[in-house]
Write a protein that holds these residues in place. Structure first.
Motif, short mmCIF file in Angstrom:
data_model
loop_
_atom_site.label_atom_id
_atom_site.label_comp_id
_atom_site.label_asym_id
_atom_site.label_seq_id
_atom_site.Cartn_x
_atom_site.Cartn_y
_atom_site.Cartn_z
N GLU A 92 0.79 -1.22 0.00
CA GLU A 92 0.00 0.00 0.00
C GLU A 92 0.84 1.28 0.00
O GLU A 92 0.42 2.32 -0.49
CB GLU A 92 -0.94 0.00 1.22
CG GLU A 92 -0.25 -0.01 2.58
CD GLU A 92 0.14 -1.40 3.03
OE1 GLU A 92 0.64 -1.53 4.17
OE2 GLU A 92 -0.03 -2.35 2.24
N TRP A 93 2.08 1.18 0.51
CA TRP A 93 2.91 2.38 0.57
C TRP A 93 3.67 2.64 -0.72
O TRP A 93 4.30 3.67 -0.89
CB TRP A 93 3.93 2.28 1.71
CG TRP A 93 4.66 0.97 1.78
CD1 TRP A 93 4.38 -0.08 2.60
CD2 TRP A 93 5.77 0.56 0.98
NE1 TRP A 93 5.24 -1.12 2.36
CE2 TRP A 93 6.10 -0.75 1.38
CE3 TRP A 93 6.51 1.16 -0.04
CZ2 TRP A 93 7.16 -1.46 0.79
CZ3 TRP A 93 7.55 0.46 -0.62
CH2 TRP A 93 7.85 -0.83 -0.20
N SER B 61 28.87 7.03 19.89
CA SER B 61 28.28 6.40 18.71
C SER B 61 26.94 7.05 18.41
O SER B 61 26.33 7.69 19.28
CB SER B 61 28.07 4.90 18.95
OG SER B 61 29.31 4.24 19.09
N VAL B 62 26.49 6.92 17.17
CA VAL B 62 25.19 7.45 16.77
C VAL B 62 24.36 6.31 16.21
O VAL B 62 24.84 5.54 15.37
CB VAL B 62 25.33 8.56 15.71
CG1 VAL B 62 23.95 9.08 15.30
CG2 VAL B 62 26.19 9.70 16.23
N TYR B 63 23.12 6.17 16.69
CA TYR B 63 22.24 5.08 16.28
C TYR B 63 20.99 5.61 15.61
O TYR B 63 20.45 6.66 16.00
CB TYR B 63 21.86 4.22 17.49
CG TYR B 63 23.02 3.51 18.12
CD1 TYR B 63 23.49 2.31 17.60
CD2 TYR B 63 23.70 4.08 19.21
CE1 TYR B 63 24.58 1.67 18.16
CE2 TYR B 63 24.80 3.44 19.77
CZ TYR B 63 25.24 2.24 19.23
OH TYR B 63 26.33 1.62 19.78
N PHE B 64 20.54 4.88 14.60
CA PHE B 64 19.29 5.22 13.93
C PHE B 64 18.13 4.79 14.82
O PHE B 64 18.10 3.67 15.33
CB PHE B 64 19.20 4.50 12.58
CG PHE B 64 18.05 4.95 11.73
CD1 PHE B 64 18.17 6.06 10.91
CD2 PHE B 64 16.84 4.27 11.75
CE1 PHE B 64 17.12 6.48 10.11
CE2 PHE B 64 15.78 4.68 10.98
CZ PHE B 64 15.91 5.79 10.14
N ASP B 65 17.16 5.68 14.98
CA ASP B 65 16.02 5.43 15.87
C ASP B 65 14.85 4.92 15.04
O ASP B 65 14.11 5.70 14.43
CB ASP B 65 15.65 6.73 16.60
CG ASP B 65 14.71 6.47 17.77
OD1 ASP B 65 13.90 5.53 17.68
OD2 ASP B 65 14.80 7.22 18.76
N THR B 66 14.66 3.60 15.00
CA THR B 66 13.61 3.01 14.17
C THR B 66 12.21 3.35 14.71
O THR B 66 11.25 3.44 13.93
CB THR B 66 13.76 1.48 14.10
OG1 THR B 66 13.85 0.95 15.42
CG2 THR B 66 15.03 1.11 13.34
N VAL B 67 12.10 3.57 16.02
CA VAL B 67 10.79 3.93 16.61
C VAL B 67 10.38 5.32 16.14
O VAL B 67 9.25 5.53 15.68
CB VAL B 67 10.86 3.86 18.15
CG1 VAL B 67 9.54 4.37 18.74
CG2 VAL B 67 11.13 2.43 18.61
N ALA C 225 7.32 9.03 12.58
CA ALA C 225 7.31 10.14 11.61
C ALA C 225 6.55 9.78 10.34
O ALA C 225 6.50 10.57 9.39
CB ALA C 225 8.75 10.53 11.26
N GLY C 226 5.96 8.57 10.30
CA GLY C 226 5.13 8.18 9.16
C GLY C 226 5.81 7.32 8.13
O GLY C 226 5.25 7.09 7.05
N HIS C 227 6.99 6.83 8.45
CA HIS C 227 7.74 6.01 7.48
C HIS C 227 7.53 4.52 7.76
O HIS C 227 7.16 4.12 8.87
CB HIS C 227 9.23 6.34 7.55
CG HIS C 227 9.55 7.75 7.15
ND1 HIS C 227 9.67 8.15 5.86
CD2 HIS C 227 9.76 8.87 7.91
CE1 HIS C 227 9.96 9.44 5.80
NE2 HIS C 227 10.01 9.91 7.06
N VAL C 228 7.83 3.71 6.76
CA VAL C 228 7.77 2.26 6.87
C VAL C 228 9.19 1.73 6.95
O VAL C 228 10.03 2.03 6.08
CB VAL C 228 7.03 1.63 5.66
CG1 VAL C 228 7.08 0.11 5.74
CG2 VAL C 228 5.60 2.12 5.59
N LEU D 125 17.41 2.55 2.86
CA LEU D 125 16.16 3.25 2.56
C LEU D 125 15.72 4.10 3.75
O LEU D 125 15.31 5.27 3.58
CB LEU D 125 15.06 2.24 2.21
CG LEU D 125 15.20 1.51 0.88
CD1 LEU D 125 14.16 0.40 0.77
CD2 LEU D 125 15.05 2.47 -0.28
N ALA D 126 15.79 3.54 4.93
CA ALA D 126 15.37 4.26 6.13
C ALA D 126 16.23 5.51 6.33
O ALA D 126 15.71 6.60 6.63
CB ALA D 126 15.45 3.34 7.34
#
Length: 824
Positions: free
Chosen positions: A6-7, A274-280, A285-288, A379-380
């Motif tokens: 759907e996205w 270190s720097v981490y990507f915040d999946t939550v 923010a509306g992303h998949v 992608l994220a």
């Protein structure tokens, strides 16, 4: 039912339907291909995940890069797209750091350690530690697979368990090999022990001394070495270079700025440098997250694939991943707003591709195993970076090549079941390897094995034979000008229909997810049709010659050069589109200028040589006088070659020289009939004898001809060896039989237990008790003597012919044995 997610927004779908269909990993189905710049646009962007240069490239890499080279060529050379092709080189990575550091530590260890017994104990302990560690990993993986509830995730984990079992088996083999090496009593050399178990020792050395490696040059030199190797391998495979090549070490400022913007956008956080990507936050923010492989999201084992130190207490969520890694001892590092460190695995591709291509990309490609976590994390990161630009779909089409398997397992460095590209090219030609990949769907698994060599050689030879046969027909047809404009008959109509059918089928195949296997099948149909056409023309010409039509002038129409040229041109175009032949973009500039004249001149020389050879063969078969052969040689020198602009002069030493040659005339440098089987193949010329007694020549790759010649010579040598071996075996058996007979007692000795006296002729006269033999007793004695003599008859007969027969046979056996040994 469509599985389109759907996205997913089909790019430009409202502008009309596309002809080309692509299997898109983002939606797990084939969809129309429409450039981001619009349905009518020919401008497309493509980012390809390049190599992590920590070791030699293997056939799994060849599968990936040749596959996408084919797709790129089809897009550019068939569909006419202008592709901006960007590829990265990962030259800063966990694997590179680990391999470079361990190699350095092993080399240092070899220089420092001289006590072999100490080394043996340390290696034995290191191997045992590796075996134990692998057993625990295998058990943990099996437990995860058993506990998985998602069917796709379970399938992936079961495949991972199979891989871990393979690694455990290999470690067991190392342990057994090392035990066998040291079991002899005397301690083996350090070199011999390291040859068996250097990887396991390296792991122990790294754990103890890895932090001591601080020279950045060690890591850079390691990456540079294997990057150079990689591009040499790609050139050998005929893979086009990218338009843009990016390296991590050259984009560090851009990568750091990229990470900072993701932090500023609220979708990454700093923790202990270190720097981490915040999946939550990314989802909020509306992303998949996890578009390429949703089933793998949430599994730590799959998420940590190819990444060291994935598990850490610094992360807020198990699914979060590193964008920037804080510096650790024994690793290269650079300054950043968060302190010294280095990029995470995934961030480089997002940053470099965004810098070159921007916020919207048409195609992103890579191997099947990069779907998760690498491509999903890419992608994220990009969507988080371009969040305020409204980016929800950074890549429109994700293309993933299928695995290359060997013995049912993915070919991989970690599994140690790989075959390097350079090793493979000793068994296959680059063209044969490309054909192997072309004959399978690009997004499906391919099985590699030596058994495919014969099949690929046959495929390659069928294509060569097509062009060679057409070339011969064109030369012969154009020599008879009346044939070039002859009226078409049923044969021509049939071949034209086959050509048109091939054109339609090839187009349909290439528009259907670039189905190269179907396209090659269509070309094979055209090859068969052309071969039948030429065979029919040859049969008609032979029949006309047999019934005298050629004398009366009623010749059948020969092959039509115009039609054959069209068929050959189509074959050439499609094969060059696939990279089987060089494409138009492979030789920019006026590379072909003057080539036609050169080719024509070379052809005339070869024609002259072929006719000269035919004449010499005819004279030889007719057992012509020596003077006639010399006269034929003089006619070539005095009449034929001068017409071609060649002066051939005889030297006092009996050898000819060519002081004046036309352009493109290197083929004329050999002229003696006895050299043709050796000299012409070196010039890339295949000379074949036809049933009518005339020779035809075909151009071919000198390396291929040399290989064929070597194989023929090897086969001939093997046949000669077998012939000698059979003769030796026969002679040995005969000698053994005679020697055994010679070792037997004489007739008198053989009969001594039954008879006590014999006359001068050797016949028995008295029985064992001394009684005179008479009547039936005498007859029986003669029969016994005859039997005894018959046993030794072969030896007696042989010695009667030659008293030294046994010695001569022994010498012959020794000579045959020596000849066979010399051949081996």
């Amino acid at each position: 039912m469509s599985r389109t997610r759907e996205w997913f927004a089909p790019p430009g779908a409202e502008d009309g339907e596309a002809v080309l269909q692509f299997y898109n990993s983002l939606v797990d189905e084939k969809v129309p291909f429409i450039p981001a710049s619009g349905a009518g646009s020919k401008q497309i962007t493509w980012y390809a995940c390049g190599p992590t240069v920590y070791d030699s490239a293997h056939m799994g890499h060849a599968r990936n890069y040749v596959t996408f080279d084919v797709i790129r060529r089809v897009l550019e050379d068939y569909f006419g797209y202008n592709v901006l092709y960007v590829m990265n080189v990962t030259d800063v990575d966990d694997k590179i750091i680990l391999r470079a550091r361990r190699n350095h530590l092993v080399q240092r260890y070899k220089q420092q350690e001289t006590d072999a017994s100490k080394v043996a104990k340390e290696i034995e302990a290191a191997v045992q530690a590796a075996v134990s560690k692998q057993a625990k990993k295998q058990q943990a993986m099996a437990a995860q697979a058993a506990a998985a509830t998602d069917s796709r995730q379970r399938t992936e984990l079961e495949a991972a368990v199979k891989n871990e079992e393979h690694k455990a088996k290999q470690l067991q083999q190392v342990q057994e090999a090392f035990a066998a090496l040291v079991a002899g009593g005397a301690t083996p050399s350090i070199e011999a022990m390291l040859a068996v178990a250097s990887d396991q020792l390296a792991e122990q050395l790294d754990a103890a001394h890895g932090s001591e490696v601080v020279d950045h040059g060690i890591f850079r030199a390691h990456a540079a070495k294997y990057e150079a190797e990689f591009f040499e391998d790609m050139a050998a495979l005929g893979v086009r270079m990218p338009d843009v090549l990016t390296r991590v070490v050259e984009f560090l400022p851009e990568i750091i700025a990229y990470v900072q913007r993701i932090v500023d956008n609220g979708m990454a956080y700093e923790s202990n440098g270190s720097v981490y990507f915040d999946t939550v936050k990314f989802r909020e923010a509306g992303h998949v997250y996890g578009k390429c492989k949703p089933s793998s999201v949430g599994n730590a084992t799959l998420a940590s694939e190819s990444e060291a130190n994935f598990e850490t207490s610094e992360k807020r969520s198990q699914q979060d991943f590193a964008l920037w890694k804080a510096a650790k001892p024994g690793e290269p590092c650079w300054d950043s707003p968060w302190g010294k460190g280095r990029p995470g695995w995934h961030i480089e591709c997002s940053a470099m591709a965004s810098k070159i291509i921007g916020a919207k990309m048409d195609i992103h490609s890579g191997g099947e195993d990069l779907k998760f976590p690498h491509h999903d994390n890419e992608l994220a990161q990009a969507e988080a970076f371009f969040h305020h630009d409204g980016c929800r779909q950074w890549v429109n089409y994700f293309l993933h090549s299928g695995h290359l398997e060997i013995e049912g397992l993915k070919m991989s460095k970690s599994l140690k079941n790989f075959i390097t590209i350079r090793e493979a090219l000793t068994q296959f030609s680059a063209r044969q390897l490309r054909l192997m990949f072309l004959l399978a769907p690009w997004n499906k698994t391919v099985s590699y094995g030596e058994t495919m060599r014969a099949e690929m050689r046959a495929k390659e030879q069928a294509i060569k034979n097509f062009f060679q046969n057409v070339d011969v027909a064109l030369r012969e047809g154009e020599a008879k000008q009346s044939q070039t404009a002859a009226k078409w008959g049923e044969d021509e109509m049939a071949l034209s229909a086959a050509l048109q059918e091939a054109q339609v089928k090839v187009h349909e195949a290439l528009t259907d997810n670039i189905n190269t296997a179907a396209a090659l099948e269509a070309l094979s149909g055209l090859i068969k049709a052309t071969n039948l056409y030429l065979a029919g023309k040859q049969a008609a010409a032979a029949a006309a010659a047999a019934d005298g039509s050629s004398v009366s002038g009623l010749l059948p129409a020969g092959p039509q050069p115009l039609l054959l040229r069209k068929a050959a041109a189509f074959m050439t175009r499609i094969l060059s589109v696939m990279g089987v032949l060089p494409g138009p973009s492979d030789t920019p500039g006026f590379g072909g200028e003057g080539g036609a004249a050169s080719d024509a001149a070379g052809a005339s020389y070869l024609d002259a040589f072929a006719m000269f050879r035919d004449e010499i063969r005819g004279l030889s078969k007719a057992k012509a006088a020596h003077g006639e052969l010399l006269a034929a040689c003089d006619r070539v020198r005095d009449d034929t070659l001068p017409q071609l602009g060649v002066r051939l002069e005889d030297r006092p030493d009996g050898k000819s020289i060519v002081p004046l040659l036309c352009d493109g005339s290197s083929c004329i440098e050999m002229a003696q009939h006895a050299q043709c089987d050796d000299a012409l193949p070196q010039l890339g010329v295949r000379l074949e004898d036809r049933p009518d007694g005339k020779a035809i020549w075909k151009l071919d790759d000198p390396a291929v001809l040399a290989t064929e010649q070597a194989e023929r010579q090897a086969a001939a040598a093997e046949a000669a060896r077998r012939k000698l071996a059979n003769a030796l075996d026969k002679k040995v058996k005969e000698l053994d039989k005679l020697q055994k007979l010679a070792a037997l007692p004489s007739e008198r000795e053989a009969l001594a237990d039954r008879y006590s006296a014999f006359d001068e002729a050797g016949e028995p006269t008295h029985d064992k008790d001394g009684t005179l033999l008479e009547g039936k007793a005498k007859d029986k004695a003669r029969k016994d003597l005859e039997k005894a003599r018959k046993v030794r008859e072969p030896l007696t007969k042989k010695l009667a012919e030659d008293p030294n027969a046994l010695a001569a046979m022994e010498a012959e056996v020794a000579e045959l044995t020596a000849q066979i040994a010399a051949m081996q």
